[in-house]
Design a protein around this motif. Structure first.
Motif, PDB file in Angstrom:
ATOM      1  N   THR A   1     -55.710  -3.615   5.954  1.00 17.36           N
ATOM      2  CA  THR A   1     -54.301  -3.365   6.249  1.00 17.36           C
ATOM      3  C   THR A   1     -54.241  -2.389   7.413  1.00 17.36           C
ATOM      4  O   THR A   1     -55.267  -1.894   7.882  1.00 17.36           O
TER       5      THR A   1
ATOM      6  N   ASP B   1     -55.078  -6.020  -6.273  1.00 15.33           N
ATOM      7  CA  ASP B   1     -53.677  -5.758  -5.970  1.00 15.33           C
ATOM      8  C   ASP B   1     -53.066  -6.917  -5.183  1.00 15.33           C
ATOM      9  O   ASP B   1     -51.918  -7.309  -5.410  1.00 15.33           O
ATOM     10  N   VAL B   2     -53.847  -7.482  -4.268  1.00 14.38           N
ATOM     11  CA  VAL B   2     -53.367  -8.615  -3.473  1.00 14.38           C
ATOM     12  C   VAL B   2     -53.144  -9.831  -4.369  1.00 14.38           C
ATOM     13  O   VAL B   2     -52.118 -10.516  -4.280  1.00 14.38           O
TER      14      VAL B   2
ATOM     15  N   ASP C   1     -52.528  -9.785  -7.538  1.00 15.68           N
ATOM     16  CA  ASP C   1     -51.377  -9.481  -8.386  1.00 15.68           C
ATOM     17  C   ASP C   1     -50.068  -9.708  -7.624  1.00 15.68           C
ATOM     18  O   ASP C   1     -49.086 -10.179  -8.191  1.00 15.68           O
ATOM     19  N   SER C   2     -50.068  -9.399  -6.345  1.00 15.32           N
ATOM     20  CA  SER C   2     -48.881  -9.614  -5.514  1.00 15.32           C
ATOM     21  C   SER C   2     -48.584 -11.113  -5.371  1.00 15.32           C
ATOM     22  O   SER C   2     -47.430 -11.536  -5.435  1.00 15.32           O
TER      23      SER C   2
ATOM     24  N   THR D   1     -47.027 -12.301  -8.553  1.00 18.64           N
ATOM     25  CA  THR D   1     -45.615 -11.922  -8.634  1.00 18.64           C
ATOM     26  C   THR D   1     -44.753 -12.883  -7.823  1.00 18.64           C
ATOM     27  O   THR D   1     -43.718 -13.357  -8.304  1.00 18.64           O
ATOM     28  N   ILE D   2     -45.193 -13.192  -6.605  1.00 25.32           N
ATOM     29  CA  ILE D   2     -44.432 -14.110  -5.742  1.00 25.32           C
ATOM     30  C   ILE D   2     -44.361 -15.497  -6.352  1.00 25.32           C
ATOM     31  O   ILE D   2     -43.336 -16.170  -6.280  1.00 25.32           O
TER      32      ILE D   2
ATOM     33  N   LYS E   1     -45.720 -12.128   3.402  1.00 24.18           N
ATOM     34  CA  LYS E   1     -44.873 -11.834   2.238  1.00 24.18           C
ATOM     35  C   LYS E   1     -45.695 -11.166   1.132  1.00 24.18           C
ATOM     36  O   LYS E   1     -45.197 -10.310   0.420  1.00 24.18           O
ATOM     37  N   VAL E   2     -46.952 -11.577   1.014  1.00 24.54           N
ATOM     38  CA  VAL E   2     -47.843 -11.041  -0.024  1.00 24.54           C
ATOM     39  C   VAL E   2     -48.256  -9.614   0.304  1.00 24.54           C
ATOM     40  O   VAL E   2     -48.191  -8.727  -0.537  1.00 24.54           O
ATOM     41  N   LEU E   3     -48.690  -9.387   1.525  1.00 24.16           N
ATOM     42  CA  LEU E   3     -49.194  -8.084   1.968  1.00 24.16           C
ATOM     43  C   LEU E   3     -48.612  -7.804   3.354  1.00 24.16           C
ATOM     44  O   LEU E   3     -49.238  -8.082   4.367  1.00 24.16           O
TER      45      LEU E   3
ATOM     46  N   LYS F   1     -55.535  -6.916 -12.823  1.00 21.21           N
ATOM     47  CA  LYS F   1     -55.845  -5.486 -12.852  1.00 21.21           C
ATOM     48  C   LYS F   1     -56.571  -5.081 -14.129  1.00 21.21           C
ATOM     49  O   LYS F   1     -57.371  -4.164 -14.127  1.00 21.21           O
TER      50      LYS F   1
END
Length: 150
Positions: free
Chosen positions: A55, A64-65, A67-68, A71-72, A96-98, A130
């Motif tokens: 990033t 974390d990515v 998990d994102s 969510t989407i 949109k994800v990261l 996670k």
């Protein structure tokens, strides 16, 4: 249930660690075959818990990515086909994800592989990234966290 999910360089897909042998690991393919096979020290084996995405500030842990993305996608498979989507479509989706991903160091092939891995994990019922895929004892991240506490 914590699991160690592995990527093995030169072999497609993902693998679940079954047991550790004297000179190798026994892994199970996370595909339709669920074939068990040895992985040796000469193979480049990486736990998904040890991978991070570049990033513009700190690197984002892969968990974390993932998990994102979950969510989407509301827990389902990725809505974009990584094999058929263009590079611009993949980068737009990943934005949109990261949102702060490093556009110079994250290649289109990295995004494709990430989405393929995400779909493999969802197909195998591994969606609590996670909790289920925390670093195991001896993993680099677990070692670093112990040193921070000392």
């Amino acid at each position: 249930m914590q699991q160690t999910i592995l990527a093995i360089s030169g072999k497609p897909g993902l693998y679940k660690l079954i047991t550790r042998g004297k000179n190798n690991l026994i892994v199970e393919a996370l595909d339709a075959t669920h074939k068990r096979q040895p992985a040796f020290g000469t193979d480049r084996i990486t736990s998904l818990a040890d991978i991070a995405m570049f990033t513009e500030s700190e690197d984002a842990p892969l968990m974390d990515v993932l998990d994102s993305i979950k969510t989407i996608e509301n827990g389902g498979k990725a809505s974009i086909d990584p094999k058929k989507a263009s590079g611009d479509e993949l980068r737009g989706y990943f934005g949109k994800v990261l949102p702060n991903f490093d556009r110079d160091r994250v290649h289109t092939s990295d995004i494709k592989k990430l989405l393929q891995w995400y779909n493999i994990l969802v197909d195998n019922g591994i969606t609590d990234f996670k909790e289920e895929m925390k670093p195991t004892e001896g993993d680099n991240i677990a070692d670093r966290e112990e040193k921070k506490e000392e």
